[in-house]
Design an enzyme around this catalytic site. Sequence first.
Site, PDB file in Angstrom:
ATOM      1  N   ASP A   1       0.856  -1.193   0.000  1.00 34.60           N
ATOM      2  CA  ASP A   1       0.000   0.000   0.000  1.00 34.60           C
ATOM      3  C   ASP A   1       0.893   1.245   0.000  1.00 34.60           C
TER       4      ASP A   1
ATOM      5  N   GLU B   1      -7.457   4.627  -6.533  1.00 34.25           N
ATOM      6  CA  GLU B   1      -8.081   5.891  -6.159  1.00 34.25           C
ATOM      7  C   GLU B   1      -9.568   5.606  -6.256  1.00 34.25           C
TER       8      GLU B   1
ATOM      9  N   TYR C   1     -13.483   8.329 -12.283  1.00 30.67           N
ATOM     10  CA  TYR C   1     -13.218   7.156 -11.430  1.00 30.67           C
ATOM     11  C   TYR C   1     -13.735   5.878 -12.085  1.00 30.67           C
TER      12      TYR C   1
ATOM     13  N   LYS D   1     -11.856   2.409 -13.575  1.00 35.86           N
ATOM     14  CA  LYS D   1     -12.121   1.057 -13.051  1.00 35.86           C
ATOM     15  C   LYS D   1     -12.574   0.155 -14.215  1.00 35.86           C
TER      16      LYS D   1
ATOM     17  N   LEU E   1     -26.715  16.653   1.655  1.00 36.57           N
ATOM     18  CA  LEU E   1     -27.264  15.792   0.622  1.00 36.57           C
ATOM     19  C   LEU E   1     -27.034  16.434  -0.738  1.00 36.57           C
TER      20      LEU E   1
ATOM     21  N   THR F   1     -16.041  -2.515  -9.300  1.00 36.23           N
ATOM     22  CA  THR F   1     -17.225  -1.823  -8.789  1.00 36.23           C
ATOM     23  C   THR F   1     -18.405  -1.959  -9.750  1.00 36.23           C
ATOM     24  N   ASP F   2     -19.613  -1.823  -9.206  1.00 34.32           N
ATOM     25  CA  ASP F   2     -20.805  -1.838 -10.063  1.00 34.32           C
ATOM     26  C   ASP F   2     -20.898  -0.583 -10.930  1.00 34.32           C
ATOM     27  N   GLU F   3     -20.103   0.445 -10.591  1.00 30.71           N
ATOM     28  CA  GLU F   3     -20.197   1.710 -11.339  1.00 30.71           C
ATOM     29  C   GLU F   3     -19.741   1.574 -12.789  1.00 30.71           C
TER      30      GLU F   3
ATOM     31  N   LEU G   1      -0.016   4.145   1.023  1.00 33.42           N
ATOM     32  CA  LEU G   1      -0.443   5.064   2.088  1.00 33.42           C
ATOM     33  C   LEU G   1      -0.702   6.460   1.523  1.00 33.42           C
TER      34      LEU G   1
ATOM     35  N   SER H   1     -14.664   5.200 -15.079  1.00 34.79           N
ATOM     36  CA  SER H   1     -14.103   4.830 -16.387  1.00 34.79           C
ATOM     37  C   SER H   1     -12.727   4.197 -16.225  1.00 34.79           C
TER      38      SER H   1
ATOM     39  N   ASN I   1     -30.616   8.098  -1.101  1.00 31.03           N
ATOM     40  CA  ASN I   1     -29.716   8.817  -0.182  1.00 31.03           C
ATOM     41  C   ASN I   1     -30.485   9.543   0.922  1.00 31.03           C
TER      42      ASN I   1
ATOM     43  N   ASP J   1     -25.255  19.551  -6.495  1.00 30.89           N
ATOM     44  CA  ASP J   1     -25.234  18.163  -6.953  1.00 30.89           C
ATOM     45  C   ASP J   1     -23.858  17.837  -7.539  1.00 30.89           C
TER      46      ASP J   1
HETATM   47  P1  NAD Z   1      -9.883   3.399  -0.146  1.00 29.89           P
HETATM   48  O1  NAD Z   1      -9.718   4.675  -0.897  1.00 29.89           O
HETATM   49  O2  NAD Z   1     -10.422   3.406   1.231  1.00 29.89           O
HETATM   50  O3  NAD Z   1      -8.473   2.632  -0.106  1.00 29.89           O
HETATM   51  C1  NAD Z   1      -7.625   2.556  -1.214  1.00 29.89           C
HETATM   52  C2  NAD Z   1      -6.261   2.086  -0.727  1.00 29.89           C
HETATM   53  O4  NAD Z   1      -5.406   1.941  -1.880  1.00 29.89           O
HETATM   54  C3  NAD Z   1      -5.576   3.065   0.234  1.00 29.89           C
HETATM   55  O5  NAD Z   1      -5.036   2.379   1.328  1.00 29.89           O
HETATM   56  C4  NAD Z   1      -4.485   3.691  -0.624  1.00 29.89           C
HETATM   57  O6  NAD Z   1      -3.349   4.087   0.123  1.00 29.89           O
HETATM   58  C5  NAD Z   1      -4.158   2.548  -1.582  1.00 29.89           C
HETATM   59  N1  NAD Z   1      -3.558   3.010  -2.843  1.00 29.89           N
HETATM   60  C6  NAD Z   1      -4.046   3.964  -3.684  1.00 29.89           C
HETATM   61  N2  NAD Z   1      -3.203   4.118  -4.735  1.00 29.89           N
HETATM   62  C7  NAD Z   1      -2.190   3.239  -4.548  1.00 29.89           C
HETATM   63  C8  NAD Z   1      -1.024   2.924  -5.298  1.00 29.89           C
HETATM   64  N3  NAD Z   1      -0.730   3.566  -6.436  1.00 29.89           N
HETATM   65  N4  NAD Z   1      -0.204   1.963  -4.840  1.00 29.89           N
HETATM   66  C9  NAD Z   1      -0.486   1.309  -3.674  1.00 29.89           C
HETATM   67  N5  NAD Z   1      -1.558   1.577  -2.921  1.00 29.89           N
HETATM   68  C10 NAD Z   1      -2.413   2.535  -3.359  1.00 29.89           C
HETATM   69  O7  NAD Z   1     -10.772   2.477  -1.110  1.00 29.89           O
HETATM   70  P2  NAD Z   1     -11.920   1.418  -0.755  1.00 29.89           P
HETATM   71  O8  NAD Z   1     -13.195   2.125  -0.650  1.00 29.89           O
HETATM   72  O9  NAD Z   1     -11.436   0.548   0.318  1.00 29.89           O
HETATM   73  O10 NAD Z   1     -11.937   0.596  -2.129  1.00 29.89           O
HETATM   74  C11 NAD Z   1     -11.057  -0.495  -2.337  1.00 29.89           C
HETATM   75  C12 NAD Z   1     -11.337  -1.114  -3.692  1.00 29.89           C
HETATM   76  O11 NAD Z   1     -12.697  -1.550  -3.759  1.00 29.89           O
HETATM   77  C13 NAD Z   1     -11.154  -0.161  -4.867  1.00 29.89           C
HETATM   78  O12 NAD Z   1     -10.583  -0.894  -5.936  1.00 29.89           O
HETATM   79  C14 NAD Z   1     -12.561   0.293  -5.213  1.00 29.89           C
HETATM   80  O13 NAD Z   1     -12.656   0.640  -6.568  1.00 29.89           O
HETATM   81  C15 NAD Z   1     -13.322  -0.979  -4.905  1.00 29.89           C
HETATM   82  N6  NAD Z   1     -14.744  -0.807  -4.536  1.00 29.89           N
HETATM   83  C16 NAD Z   1     -15.097   0.072  -3.551  1.00 29.89           C
HETATM   84  C17 NAD Z   1     -16.436   0.155  -3.154  1.00 29.89           C
HETATM   85  C18 NAD Z   1     -16.870   1.095  -2.045  1.00 29.89           C
HETATM   86  O14 NAD Z   1     -18.055   1.181  -1.754  1.00 29.89           O
HETATM   87  N7  NAD Z   1     -15.964   1.790  -1.369  1.00 29.89           N
HETATM   88  C19 NAD Z   1     -17.395  -0.647  -3.795  1.00 29.89           C
HETATM   89  C20 NAD Z   1     -16.998  -1.511  -4.805  1.00 29.89           C
HETATM   90  C21 NAD Z   1     -15.671  -1.604  -5.167  1.00 29.89           C
HETATM   91  O1  DAU Z   2     -20.961   1.610  -6.161  1.00 29.25           O
HETATM   92  C1  DAU Z   2     -19.681   1.361  -5.696  1.00 29.25           C
HETATM   93  C2  DAU Z   2     -18.942   2.661  -5.478  1.00 29.25           C
HETATM   94  O2  DAU Z   2     -19.498   3.239  -4.302  1.00 29.25           O
HETATM   95  C3  DAU Z   2     -17.442   2.473  -5.331  1.00 29.25           C
HETATM   96  O3  DAU Z   2     -16.918   2.020  -6.549  1.00 29.25           O
HETATM   97  C4  DAU Z   2     -16.752   3.786  -4.931  1.00 29.25           C
HETATM   98  O4  DAU Z   2     -15.386   3.550  -4.658  1.00 29.25           O
HETATM   99  C5  DAU Z   2     -17.426   4.329  -3.679  1.00 29.25           C
HETATM  100  O5  DAU Z   2     -16.872   5.589  -3.343  1.00 29.25           O
HETATM  101  C6  DAU Z   2     -18.929   4.464  -3.910  1.00 29.25           C
HETATM  102  O6  DAU Z   2     -19.206   5.485  -4.886  1.00 29.25           O
HETATM  103  P1  DAU Z   2     -20.416   6.534  -4.690  1.00 29.25           P
HETATM  104  O7  DAU Z   2     -20.105   7.720  -5.495  1.00 29.25           O
HETATM  105  O8  DAU Z   2     -21.724   5.873  -4.834  1.00 29.25           O
HETATM  106  O9  DAU Z   2     -20.208   6.808  -3.088  1.00 29.25           O
HETATM  107  P2  DAU Z   2     -20.187   8.136  -2.206  1.00 29.25           P
HETATM  108  O10 DAU Z   2     -20.026   7.666  -0.795  1.00 29.25           O
HETATM  109  O11 DAU Z   2     -19.243   9.145  -2.706  1.00 29.25           O
HETATM  110  O12 DAU Z   2     -21.666   8.693  -2.408  1.00 29.25           O
HETATM  111  C7  DAU Z   2     -22.817   7.886  -2.198  1.00 29.25           C
HETATM  112  C8  DAU Z   2     -24.032   8.701  -2.622  1.00 29.25           C
HETATM  113  O13 DAU Z   2     -24.218   9.782  -1.706  1.00 29.25           O
HETATM  114  C9  DAU Z   2     -23.913   9.342  -3.988  1.00 29.25           C
HETATM  115  O14 DAU Z   2     -25.170   9.353  -4.610  1.00 29.25           O
HETATM  116  C10 DAU Z   2     -23.468  10.781  -3.681  1.00 29.25           C
HETATM  117  C11 DAU Z   2     -24.165  11.063  -2.369  1.00 29.25           C
HETATM  118  N1  DAU Z   2     -23.480  11.994  -1.435  1.00 29.25           N
HETATM  119  C12 DAU Z   2     -22.167  11.815  -1.157  1.00 29.25           C
HETATM  120  C13 DAU Z   2     -21.523  12.611  -0.232  1.00 29.25           C
HETATM  121  C14 DAU Z   2     -20.059  12.434   0.069  1.00 29.25           C
HETATM  122  C15 DAU Z   2     -24.235  12.987  -0.790  1.00 29.25           C
HETATM  123  O15 DAU Z   2     -25.439  13.144  -1.039  1.00 29.25           O
HETATM  124  N2  DAU Z   2     -23.598  13.789   0.121  1.00 29.25           N
HETATM  125  C16 DAU Z   2     -22.273  13.650   0.441  1.00 29.25           C
HETATM  126  O16 DAU Z   2     -21.766  14.414   1.277  1.00 29.25           O
END
Ligand code: NAD
Ligand code: DAU
Length: 333
Positions: free
Chosen positions: A34, A82, A149, A153, A205, A122-124, A36, A151, A248, A271
């Site tokens: 990682d 990221e 993001y 992924k 929101l 991710t589902d995105e 960090l 695109s 949301n 938004d």
């Molecule tokens: P996060 O941002 O909390 O953690 C990402 C980690 O990757 C961090 O520890 C960061 O230091 C590390 N990192 C970033 N760039 C790096 C690099 N170049 N080399 C080494 N380490 C690096 O992310 P998360 O929410 O835990 O998501 C983890 C994975 O799951 C991602 O691939 C994300 O696309 C996927 N994902 C996230 C969600 C969600 O809801 N958060 C849902 C579906 C999929």
């Molecule tokens: O679907 C999986 C994805 O979920 C992952 O791939 C991403 O890594 C993860 O960040 C997440 O993406 P979203 O964009 O859906 O998550 P986020 O937490 O940023 O936002 C969730 C929803 O809430 C979205 O519709 C935007 C809204 N939002 C977000 C923030 C931060 C708000 O309304 N207010 C806020 O302050």
Amino acid sequence: MKEILITGGAGFIGSNFVRYVLTQRPEARVTVLDKLTYAGNLANLAGLPEERFSFVKGDICDAALVEKLVKKTDLVVHFAAESHNDNSLLDPRPFLDANIIGTFTLIEAARKFNKRYHHISTDEVYGDLELDDPARFTETTPYQPSSPYSSTKAGSDLLVRAWVRSFGLAATISNCSNNYGPYQHVEKFIPRQITEILEDRRPRLYGSGQQVRDWIHTEDHSSAVLLICEQGEIGETYLIGADGERNNISVVREILRIMGRDENDFEHVNDRAGHDMRYAIDPTKLRTKLGWTPKYTDFAAGLKDTVEWYKENRDWWQPQKAATEAKYKKGGF
Ligand code: NAD
Ligand code: DAU
């Protein structure tokens, strides 16, 4: 698979997965790679057994380091990325580096040393659905990502698919919906709202708040990923979701209720550009082919536990909070 290399293991989902694997598989040894970044935090990995866990600080784009680590592992599970849409709208470049070049570097090393590789996505990548669309995403839904993001992924998934077909890479891919639970960075929706309330401000929101996300507890994501690593069919993609669709505005109201506030005590703010309307996962393949079931089926209960975690772990999130809100202020959110 005894030696497991986990990239991004100091982030939210990665660190939860590291703990899950070490608990569920007493024979496994884990190395985390990682960088960090702002999202990685060594505190997420505190207290793990030294004889079964090691940490390497480094970049997944560093081919020499990646080759050295991949060579001595049995399985690579690639979480590092990221991960935040809002950041990708402010500055897309780091997303190309980590998500595209980082994935390329890892799959090249996995190919070279003939290692099993699992790709976290991710589902995105499927874009979004209308609110009234009866359909949900499946493994055959066409890719149509909306943000920098998603695109990147999507691009990383396509690289993995090409490496499977062209080079016989022993890979699987999973695309999961929105995770919640402990150790999630305060930039993300649920922790942001909880910590805003804990700091005596109002939840924010985006837009109308009618957007729908399909919530899954991060431990359920971990159990699905481990199952796919052990029993998934090479070359296959699995969608991970727990039937957790919520808009949301209802999530914000639920958080306010849990925290003893008036459920309308929130603000509407600008938004998000290109804001996806709805994500929804059809997890039939994972459930029927691999027999996976989620443990956290009561979203309100999972959310309550998460609120408790943030209440009890101020020391963990407080250092990230001011910088995160400053970034949001700059972006108008
Ligand atoms: P996060 O941002 O909390 O953690 C990402 C980690 O990757 C961090 O520890 C960061 O230091 C590390 N990192 C970033 N760039 C790096 C690099 N170049 N080399 C080494 N380490 C690096 O992310 P998360 O929410 O835990 O998501 C983890 C994975 O799951 C991602 O691939 C994300 O696309 C996927 N994902 C996230 C969600 C969600 O809801 N958060 C849902 C579906 C999929
Ligand atoms: O679907 C999986 C994805 O979920 C992952 O791939 C991403 O890594 C993860 O960040 C997440 O993406 P979203 O964009 O859906 O998550 P986020 O937490 O940023 O936002 C969730 C929803 O809430 C979205 O519709 C935007 C809204 N939002 C977000 C923030 C931060 C708000 O309304 N207010 C806020 O302050």
